[in-house]
Design an enzyme around this catalytic site. Structure first.
Site, mmCIF file in Angstrom:
data_model
loop_
_atom_site.group_PDB
_atom_site.id
_atom_site.type_symbol
_atom_site.label_atom_id
_atom_site.label_comp_id
_atom_site.label_asym_id
_atom_site.label_seq_id
_atom_site.Cartn_x
_atom_site.Cartn_y
_atom_site.Cartn_z
ATOM 1 N N ARG A 208 0.788 -1.213 0.005
ATOM 2 C CA ARG A 208 -0.260 0.016 0.115
ATOM 3 C C ARG A 208 0.581 1.341 -0.017
ATOM 4 N NH1 ARG A 208 -3.803 -3.518 3.079
ATOM 5 N NH2 ARG A 208 -2.725 -2.966 4.941
ATOM 6 N N PHE A 224 -10.860 -5.219 -5.847
ATOM 7 C CA PHE A 224 -10.889 -6.059 -4.854
ATOM 8 C C PHE A 224 -10.335 -5.114 -3.472
ATOM 9 C CE2 PHE A 224 -9.832 -8.634 -8.298
ATOM 10 C CZ PHE A 224 -10.962 -9.600 -8.328
ATOM 11 N N CYS A 333 -2.408 -14.487 -3.705
ATOM 12 C CA CYS A 333 -2.150 -14.761 -2.251
ATOM 13 C C CYS A 333 -2.420 -16.126 -2.107
ATOM 14 C CB CYS A 333 -3.007 -14.058 -1.219
ATOM 15 S SG CYS A 333 -4.907 -13.991 -1.441
HETATM 16 N N1 SAH Z 1 -6.692 -4.854 -1.054
HETATM 17 C C1 SAH Z 1 -7.302 -5.027 0.184
HETATM 18 C C2 SAH Z 1 -7.602 -6.526 0.503
HETATM 19 C C3 SAH Z 1 -8.539 -7.194 -0.673
HETATM 20 S S1 SAH Z 1 -8.988 -8.699 0.152
HETATM 21 C C4 SAH Z 1 -6.638 -4.247 1.237
HETATM 22 O O1 SAH Z 1 -5.429 -3.767 0.881
HETATM 23 O O2 SAH Z 1 -7.216 -4.246 2.098
HETATM 24 C C5 SAH Z 1 -9.786 -9.267 -1.388
HETATM 25 C C6 SAH Z 1 -11.478 -8.649 -1.361
HETATM 26 O O3 SAH Z 1 -11.991 -8.992 -2.899
HETATM 27 C C7 SAH Z 1 -12.560 -8.951 -0.357
HETATM 28 O O4 SAH Z 1 -12.765 -7.527 0.123
HETATM 29 C C8 SAH Z 1 -13.576 -9.449 -0.975
HETATM 30 O O5 SAH Z 1 -14.841 -9.099 -0.521
HETATM 31 C C9 SAH Z 1 -13.450 -9.041 -2.474
HETATM 32 N N2 SAH Z 1 -13.967 -9.874 -3.546
HETATM 33 C C10 SAH Z 1 -14.078 -11.177 -3.691
HETATM 34 N N3 SAH Z 1 -14.335 -11.710 -4.825
HETATM 35 C C11 SAH Z 1 -14.618 -10.453 -5.432
HETATM 36 C C12 SAH Z 1 -15.196 -10.308 -6.768
HETATM 37 N N4 SAH Z 1 -15.638 -11.442 -7.584
HETATM 38 N N5 SAH Z 1 -15.348 -8.931 -7.183
HETATM 39 C C13 SAH Z 1 -15.184 -8.167 -6.164
HETATM 40 N N6 SAH Z 1 -14.446 -8.163 -5.066
HETATM 41 C C14 SAH Z 1 -14.484 -9.473 -4.766
#
Ligand code: SAH
Length: 389
Positions: A208, A224, A333
């Site tokens: 980040r 995401f 991940c």
């Molecule tokens: N980048 C974030 C963490 C991401 S975790 C950070 O730094 O805090 C992955 C995320 O993907 C979760 O919030 C989950 O709700 C979302 N997710 C899972 N499948 C998805 C999809 N098909 N479309 C959109 N979001 C999705």
């Protein structure tokens, strides 16, 4: 007292001598009578003492080593927890108040995760052996940290194989509610009781920070987005606009709050509750920085093929649609999709999209999620900074 020990098969002691924590059922010659979750000494076929592990017959990973020496195992566990906590103090100053204090096997402590959010410690216990040690471990953590409360969020599918129910609730201290933490001076509200994981994806902190350094003047897509971690950092780095996309409405709600908490509002700060696959298919992708941080598509080995298809589809669409000179910061991940395989997927996607794609940097999990050199399963997060021309 050889008769009360677990005896490994001939030649199966090598991983344990190499300090790998796991004892698979196929490596064991004989087991004494024991109750699942008990701590037992471990010996080689020749009778050499190798250390102490806790055992559960219900699991394919039959035993997990607590220590590889003659010390009483609980003394070693106490020492490992205290060392893990001390070690973090050297990494973080007052501008970061949320980090992982105990990273399971990465810190030599199988079955235990402990994440600090300000003065609230959130623990996750994944095994029966560690579950039985919970009061002991809670007491050590309470003394080793200044946490006001210790809260358990053991909502892990892996607990089923261990014969454990999901467990959530207060282990010590005062009742917990939403808490505000800082990451490199930026503010985040975290709901440790209702969130995904233990609250934040702490493993992405350094990435980040990287996004902040890349964002100046760029139109950013944070796909995401969860609670907006990358979005806040990109905006703090001077992004021209940020679109945050996540399928979870509560997460996007919190992403909005987190952006506002840091003073980022207005029409350049946009939020979308949507499936990323639909979002990227349905819209033009006029972005200069695209961040892709999906959940683990392959949670088991058997899911690797469909997972790779998913990773490839996302990247092909993004590569096809972004303008020239776009940066793509992308992650996987999934432990079962290693860096080499992930790179092959990116290669295929680039090939199908017909774009020139180069790797500028490689990235990994943050240093409060240490990879145990003897236990490679602790390495799971890999990322690439790509340039799409
Ligand atoms: N980048 C974030 C963490 C991401 S975790 C950070 O730094 O805090 C992955 C995320 O993907 C979760 O919030 C989950 O709700 C979302 N997710 C899972 N499948 C998805 C999809 N098909 N479309 C959109 N979001 C999705």
């Amino acid at each position: 007292m050889t008769e009360s020990a677990v005896i490994l098969d001939k030649g199966k002691d090598k991983p344990i001598r190499n300090r790998h924590h796991w004892i698979f059922s196929g490596a064991v010659r004989s087991l004494p009578e024991f109750e699942n979750g008990s701590i037992l000494p471990v010996r080689s076929a020749e009778g050499d003492f190798l250390g102490w592990a806790y055992f559960n017959r219900a699991c394919s990973i039959l035993g997990r080593m607590l220590n590889f020496d003659e010390r009483p195992p609980l003394e070693a566990l106490r020492d490992n927890i205290e060392r893990a906590v001390e070690r973090r103090a050297a990494f973080f100053d007052a501008s970061t108040t949320a980090y992982r204090l105990v990273n399971g096997e990465g810190d030599g402590i199988p079955g235990l995760i402990a994440d600090l959010y300000g003065d609230i410690l959130v623990v996750q216990v994944s095994t029966l052996g560690m579950d039985r040690l919970k009061p002991f471990v809670t007491d050590i953590l309470a003394k080793a940290t200044r946490a006001r409360s210790i809260y358990e969020r053991s909502h892990l599918p892996s607990r089923r194989e261990e014969g454990l129910p999901m467990a959530e609730g207060l282990l010590s201290g005062d009742a917990v509610g939403p808490v505000e933490i800082m990451e490199y001076g930026l503010r985040f509200r975290v709901d440790v009781v209702h969130s995904q994981k233990t609250g934040l994806y702490l493993d992405q902190r350094e990435n980040r920070k990287l996004a902040k350094s890349l964002a100046a003047g760029r139109r950013v897509l944070n796909a995401f987005a969860y609670t907006g971690g990358f979005s806040v950092f990109a905006l703090a780095g001077g992004a021209a606009s940020v679109d945050s996309v996540d399928v979870s409405a509560p997460s996007i709600g919190l992403a909005g709050e987190n952006c506002a908490l840091n003073g980022f509002t207005g029409e350049a700060v946009r939020f979308h509750v949507a499936d990323v696959f639909d979002f990227i298919r349905d819209r033009p992708l006029d972005y200069d920085l695209v961040i892709l941080d999906p959940p683990a598509f392959a949670k088991r080995k058997g899911e690797v093929v469909p997972a790779c298809r998913g990773y490839k589809d996302i990247h092909r669409i993004v590569f096809q649609k972004v303008p020239r000179s776009c940066l793509v910061l992308t992650f996987s991940c999934s432990f079962f999709v290693d860096e080499t395989l992930f790179r092959q997927v990116l290669f295929q996607a680039a090939r199908e999209a017909g774009r020139a794609v180069s790797i500028l940097q490689r990235h990994h999990q943050a240093y409060d999620h240490p990879v145990n050199i003897y236990h490679p399963e602790t390495e799971y997060l890999k990322g690439f900074l790509l340039f799409v021309d």
